[in-house]
Design a protein around this motif. Structure first.
Motif, PDB file in Angstrom:
ATOM      1  N   VAL A 239       0.670  -1.409   0.074  1.00  0.00           N
ATOM      2  CA  VAL A 239       0.209   0.059  -0.006  1.00  0.00           C
ATOM      3  C   VAL A 239       0.926   1.273   0.056  1.00  0.00           C
ATOM      4  O   VAL A 239       0.729   2.218  -0.720  1.00  0.00           O
ATOM      5  CB  VAL A 239      -0.828   0.105   1.198  1.00  0.00           C
ATOM      6  N   ALA A 240       1.901   0.982   0.752  1.00  0.00           N
ATOM      7  CA  ALA A 240       2.695   2.243   0.832  1.00  0.00           C
ATOM      8  C   ALA A 240       3.590   2.693  -0.467  1.00  0.00           C
ATOM      9  O   ALA A 240       3.448   3.794  -0.845  1.00  0.00           O
ATOM     10  CB  ALA A 240       4.020   2.323   1.898  1.00  0.00           C
ATOM     11  N   GLU A 261      -4.095   0.153   6.640  1.00  0.00           N
ATOM     12  CA  GLU A 261      -2.788   0.939   6.117  1.00  0.00           C
ATOM     13  C   GLU A 261      -3.368   1.959   5.005  1.00  0.00           C
ATOM     14  O   GLU A 261      -3.002   3.047   4.926  1.00  0.00           O
ATOM     15  CB  GLU A 261      -1.831   0.320   5.571  1.00  0.00           C
ATOM     16  N   ALA A 262      -4.152   1.657   4.090  1.00  0.00           N
ATOM     17  CA  ALA A 262      -4.904   2.458   3.033  1.00  0.00           C
ATOM     18  C   ALA A 262      -5.642   3.761   3.640  1.00  0.00           C
ATOM     19  O   ALA A 262      -5.475   4.723   3.607  1.00  0.00           O
ATOM     20  CB  ALA A 262      -5.501   1.716   2.072  1.00  0.00           C
ATOM     21  N   GLY A 266      -4.943   7.732   4.401  1.00  0.00           N
ATOM     22  CA  GLY A 266      -6.157   8.691   3.793  1.00  0.00           C
ATOM     23  C   GLY A 266      -6.759   8.366   2.159  1.00  0.00           C
ATOM     24  O   GLY A 266      -7.118   9.014   1.563  1.00  0.00           O
ATOM     25  N   LEU A 267      -6.104   6.928   1.955  1.00  0.00           N
ATOM     26  CA  LEU A 267      -6.562   6.351   0.826  1.00  0.00           C
ATOM     27  C   LEU A 267      -8.090   5.971   0.844  1.00  0.00           C
ATOM     28  O   LEU A 267      -8.267   5.652   2.115  1.00  0.00           O
ATOM     29  CB  LEU A 267      -5.656   5.410   0.224  1.00  0.00           C
ATOM     30  N   VAL A 296     -13.218  -0.337   7.284  1.00  0.00           N
ATOM     31  CA  VAL A 296     -12.386   0.142   6.493  1.00  0.00           C
ATOM     32  C   VAL A 296     -12.838   0.334   5.019  1.00  0.00           C
ATOM     33  O   VAL A 296     -11.720  -0.182   4.138  1.00  0.00           O
ATOM     34  CB  VAL A 296     -11.083  -0.806   6.743  1.00  0.00           C
ATOM     35  N   VAL A 297     -13.631   0.305   4.708  1.00  0.00           N
ATOM     36  CA  VAL A 297     -14.418   0.112   3.362  1.00  0.00           C
ATOM     37  C   VAL A 297     -15.095   1.495   2.964  1.00  0.00           C
ATOM     38  O   VAL A 297     -16.091   2.039   3.956  1.00  0.00           O
ATOM     39  CB  VAL A 297     -15.327  -1.121   3.241  1.00  0.00           C
ATOM     40  N   ASP A 298     -14.762   2.098   1.939  1.00  0.00           N
ATOM     41  CA  ASP A 298     -15.328   3.240   1.445  1.00  0.00           C
ATOM     42  C   ASP A 298     -16.623   3.160   0.190  1.00  0.00           C
ATOM     43  O   ASP A 298     -17.506   3.926   0.270  1.00  0.00           O
ATOM     44  CB  ASP A 298     -14.401   4.301   0.759  1.00  0.00           C
TER      45      ASP A 298
END
Length: 401
Positions: A239-240, A261-262, A266-267, A296-298
């Motif tokens: 992710v980084a 981590e995402a 701010g991802l 952790v889901v948008d």
């Protein structure tokens, strides 16, 4: 033209309105629960208690590829596939479809440079007659040297709306082992073990200069205003690395740690609706419900099952207890904003009148009607029209007398 969609359970981003009215003028939403004066001379449609939601915004669906090659080697004309895909979207309440095409030469059936170019052309030819808004999600296999130039050309021509970096090399991501990759290729595309091993060697060798190609595409995407997504991130380190490449969307994180981590960086994250409905990933990766419950889901996307988007909206509250309007945001408002679109994704005055009326068949939601820019694009049956608001009011007065 004014339309008053009335007697509906209207799903707003923050709540649900019962027995409400939405006023549409031409292509836009004019008002929610308008004053009586605002509905004068509007054509009234009685939704008879059905749900009224924003149209679905689907950022990742490769179903048009399936329609192009429904069985291994059974190739169909690209324009035929494009037309069928457009109609399926309208039937499923998808009003903005990001047609996801993977440029991965010689890897998976129809997914070749020539095959994808033909699909791009077919989808663009369709646009003047399309029922829904089609946009191009170009998925670039980072180990594919052969398609790099055509990908860059399509981006420079302003024909790409979302770019994603994909790496299906075994040993990471979706395929943690060679065996998992072999099973997929052999099962779906009838590739022999020798063919798969040869492809893996090619991919491994091409990974050496993949960062340079990704850098060039990232710079072009930034110059063209194209958002960038990563695909199948399996670790915080991956992710980084993608964040350093300009990624703002992480689709299908393979582990909960990667998803966390995402979000910490701010991802935005996106998981598949089919995963939620099935209760798990086909490849054994992170379960959508676990990621959702971890917060952790948008957004959700249809991936390979367009009908799964609406089904997920009504399933998620039963699985997790979340309010229906929050579940709806995962397929409407959130993905629209993730892609940089501020003109759609919610039932609000001034936004596009992309809407769907939904009725229930037991616990299963069914699209009764779809509107795109205020125009009815699909309906399962004739909706009850009550004339103009003035005529409807007069009838009500006479019945009361």
């Amino acid at each position: 033209m004014r339309q008053a969609l009335t007697n509906a359970r209207v799903v707003l981003p923050e709540r649900v309105l019962e027995k409400a009215t939405v006023l549409v003028e031409d292509e836009c939403i004019l008002a929610v629960e308008p004053e009586r004066l605002g509905t004068a001379s509007a054509s009234v449609v009685d939704l008879e208690g059905r749900w009224l939601l924003p149209g679905i915004v689907d950022l990742h669906s490769d179903y048009v590829e399936t329609l192009s090659e429904p069985r291994p080697g059974a190739l169909f004309p690209r324009r035929f596939a494009a037309v069928q895909w457009d109609r399926i979207c309208a039937m499923c309440g998808i009003t903005t479809a990001y047609d996801s095409l993977l440029f991965a030469t010689g890897e998976f059936g129809v997914r070749s440079v020539s095959g994808m170019k033909d699909l791009v052309e077919a989808l663009e030819t369709l646009k003047p007659l399309a029922l829904v808004d089609h946009r191009l999600h170009l998925r670039y296999e980072v180990t594919d040297r052969a398609s790099f130039e055509i990908v860059r050309e399509l981006m420079a021509q302003d024909r790409v709306d979302l770019l994603s970096f994909n790496d299906h090399t075994p040993g990471q991501g979706q395929y943690p082992t060679f065996e998992s990759y072999l099973n997929y290729c052999a099962g779906k595309y009838r590739m022999t073990e020798e063919q798969v091993r040869r492809k893996v060697l090619e991919k491994q060798e091409a990974r050496a200069d993949a960062p340079e190609r990704m850098r060039a595409l990232r710079e072009l995407a930034n110059a063209c205003g194209i958002p960038i997504a990563s695909h199948d991130d399996d670790s915080p380190r991956q992710v980084a690395g993608h964040a350093a490449q300009g990624v703002t969307i992480v689709e299908f994180p393979v582990t909960l740690e990667a998803a966390r981590e995402a979000r910490a960086r701010g991802l935005k994250t996106m998981v598949g609706a089919p995963n939620l409905i099935r209760g798990g990933s086909t490849s054994g990766a992170l379960r959508a419900i676990d990621a959702l419950q971890a917060g952790v889901v948008d957004a959700l996307c249809s991936d390979y099952l367009p009908s799964g988007m609406l089904a997920s909206v009504f399933l998620l509250p039963r699985l997790s207890g979340c309010p229906l309007h929050e579940a709806a945001n995962l397929v409407t408002l959130n993905p629209a904003r993730m892609a940089g679109m501020t003109d759609r994704g919610a039932i609000r005055p001034g936004l596009r009148a992309d809407l769907m009326a939904v009725e229930m068949c037991g616990e299963e939601p069914v699209v009764a009607a779809t509107w795109v820019r205020g125009r009815q694009a699909f309906a399962t049956r004739e909706l009850t029209r009550l004339g103009t608001a003035d005529e409807w009011a007069l009838i009500g007065t006479e019945e009361g007398a």
